[in-house]
Design a protein around this motif. Structure first.
Motif, short mmCIF file in Angstrom:
data_model
loop_
_atom_site.label_atom_id
_atom_site.label_comp_id
_atom_site.label_asym_id
_atom_site.label_seq_id
_atom_site.Cartn_x
_atom_site.Cartn_y
_atom_site.Cartn_z
N LEU A 194 -3.01 7.25 -5.65
CA LEU A 194 -2.93 8.09 -4.46
C LEU A 194 -4.20 7.99 -3.63
O LEU A 194 -4.16 7.78 -2.41
N VAL A 195 -5.34 8.16 -4.27
CA VAL A 195 -6.62 8.14 -3.55
C VAL A 195 -6.90 6.76 -2.95
O VAL A 195 -7.25 6.64 -1.77
N ASP A 196 -6.74 5.72 -3.75
CA ASP A 196 -7.05 4.36 -3.26
C ASP A 196 -6.19 3.98 -2.07
O ASP A 196 -6.69 3.48 -1.05
N ASN A 197 -4.89 4.23 -2.15
CA ASN A 197 -3.99 3.80 -1.08
C ASN A 197 -4.03 4.75 0.11
O ASN A 197 -3.80 4.32 1.25
N VAL A 210 0.83 -1.21 0.00
CA VAL A 210 0.00 0.00 0.00
C VAL A 210 0.86 1.26 0.00
O VAL A 210 0.66 2.17 -0.82
N ILE A 211 1.81 1.35 0.93
CA ILE A 211 2.65 2.55 1.01
C ILE A 211 3.51 2.73 -0.24
O ILE A 211 3.60 3.85 -0.78
N PRO A 212 4.18 1.66 -0.75
CA PRO A 212 4.92 1.83 -2.02
C PRO A 212 4.05 2.31 -3.17
O PRO A 212 4.47 3.17 -3.96
N LEU A 271 2.29 9.33 -6.07
CA LEU A 271 2.81 10.70 -5.94
C LEU A 271 3.81 11.01 -7.05
O LEU A 271 3.75 12.09 -7.67
N MET A 272 4.71 10.08 -7.30
CA MET A 272 5.72 10.30 -8.33
C MET A 272 5.08 10.43 -9.72
O MET A 272 5.51 11.26 -10.54
N CYS A 273 4.05 9.63 -9.97
CA CYS A 273 3.34 9.73 -11.26
C CYS A 273 2.67 11.08 -11.41
O CYS A 273 2.70 11.69 -12.50
N LEU A 274 2.07 11.59 -10.33
CA LEU A 274 1.43 12.90 -10.38
C LEU A 274 2.43 14.00 -10.67
O LEU A 274 2.21 14.87 -11.51
N ILE A 275 3.55 13.96 -9.96
CA ILE A 275 4.56 15.01 -10.11
C ILE A 275 5.16 15.00 -11.51
O ILE A 275 5.22 16.03 -12.19
N LYS A 276 5.61 13.82 -11.95
CA LYS A 276 6.25 13.74 -13.26
C LYS A 276 5.24 13.93 -14.38
O LYS A 276 5.54 14.58 -15.40
N GLY A 277 4.03 13.40 -14.21
CA GLY A 277 3.00 13.59 -15.22
C GLY A 277 2.65 15.04 -15.41
O GLY A 277 2.51 15.54 -16.54
N GLY A 278 2.49 15.77 -14.30
CA GLY A 278 2.20 17.20 -14.39
C GLY A 278 3.33 17.97 -15.05
O GLY A 278 3.09 18.88 -15.85
#
Length: 359
Positions: free
Chosen positions: A224-227, A5-7, A13-20
């Motif tokens: 992010l939301v699910d975990n 879950v934590i990983p 988070l990393m997907c959000l940052i890099k995707g943005g």
């Protein structure tokens, strides 16, 4: 709670940052390539692009019936941007501020905050009408912002283009319009082909950036939301607290990295206008989208000992209070002070401790 879950939360988070980051790079590149004025790119594409992580997280949460995370992400991002990110830069290196550039975003933010707060306190819920009004405020702000900035038509980039064009014109030796000189022939043949190839390759790269960036944002928001929900339930924390802290800080990481990078490179304090603009977008765009898609009530799970809702007694007042501390003295004195930064950091730490202990 499962070990992954934590990983997966961190991957989200990393997907959000890099995707943005990729989405903004691609969109900005295409806009520049087709000669959309730089000032319009900054006011529209980049500004919206940097809030995409918050928009996707809040919208996904609202659709899944997790209105508490949507609320917490919006209000929590305002608190985080102001009392942590702006506070760090101001505490380390305070700078001057231009009152003229702050008036419009400040008025829009506090006006929107007043509407948002009255809706929460008087109605106890955010209806689809609330979401539509917030989005209309966002559109109005963008239009006014663009109109104000378009008054300065000759940006440094445009002036440089004019200078280079004049230099090139001086090289031309054409006397007859039907007879081209060596310089013009060179421009029309080899250089033109080379430029076209570079244009095509760059355009394809930018389109890929937009597609991949948008996909990463969507995947990251889901993870992010699910975990975050799983972690909240496992640790006995409400979705609102997770949204106000972990999710809000996570989606604000690009702004934090930008602020730290600016300090390292010696660019001075973070622009106060950018912080106010980011907070305004969190309020009217992030909340507006999530509420319009799926209206929700004010978080009901976090209740204080006296029976009052923590979101109304703590969260909204703190969001408004830290913005007042940051903006009002700056408008009066036209400069930021180290005392503001230290005070805001102390408030942020106190807020986190208080929020964890009282509910």
């Amino acid at each position: 709670m499962e070990w992954y879950v934590i990983p997966l939360f961190i991957v989200g988070l990393m997907c959000l940052i890099k995707g943005g980051d990729w989405f903004v790079d691609g969109a900005s590149g295409i806009a520049k390539r087709f000669r959309i004025p730089e000032i319009l790119i900054g006011a529209t594409v980049v500004s919206i692009g940097t809030t995409l992580p918050e928009v996707m997280v809040s919208a996904t949460s609202a659709v899944e019936g997790l209105g508490d995370i949507a609320f917490g992400n919006s209000i929590g991002s305002i608190i985080c941007n102001t009392a942590l990110i702006a506070a760090i830069t101001v505490a380390i290196k305070p700078g001057k501020a231009d009152r003229k550039t702050l008036i419009v975003p400040s008025l829009f933010f506090f006006g929107s905050m007043a509407f948002y707060s009255l809706t929460a306190y008087l109605g106890g819920e955010f209806t689809i009408l609330t979401g539509i009004v917030l989005l209309l405020i966002f559109v109005t702000y963008m239009v006014i912002n663009v109109l104000l900035m378009r008054r300065n038509d000759d940006t440094p980039e445009e002036l440089e283009e004019i200078r280079l064009a004049n230099e090139n014109a001086e090289k031309c030796e054409c006397i007859d319009i039907d007879v081209k000189c060596a310089y013009c022939e060179n421009m029309d043949t080899g250089m033109a082909v080379s430029e076209k190839k570079r244009f095509d390759k760059a355009l394809i790269k930018e389109i890929i950036f937009i597609i991949v960036g948008a996909a990463l944002i969507a995947v990251g928001a889901r993870l992010l939301v699910d975990n975050a929900t799983i972690m909240a339930r496992f640790f006995g924390m409400s979705e609102a607290i997770i949204g106000l802290t972990i999710v809000a800080l996570g989606t604000s990481l690009p702004e934090l990295v930008t602020a730290i990078t600016s300090l390292i490179k010696g660019h001075g304090s973070l622009s106060l206008g950018n912080i106010i603009g980011a907070n305004l977008f969190n309020l009217v765009l992030v909340s507006g989208v999530s509420i319009t898609i799926s209206p929700f009530v004010v978080p009901q799970n976090d209740v204080l000992a006296n029976g009052m809702l923590a979101s109304l007694v703590i969260d909204i007042p703190v969001a408004l209070g830290v913005m007042l501390i940051l903006v009002v003295p700056t408008l009066i004195r036209q400069k930021l002070s180290r005392v503001q930064g230290i005070s805001l950091l102390a408030i942020y730490v106190g807020y986190l401790v208080l929020r964890m202990l009282l509910v």
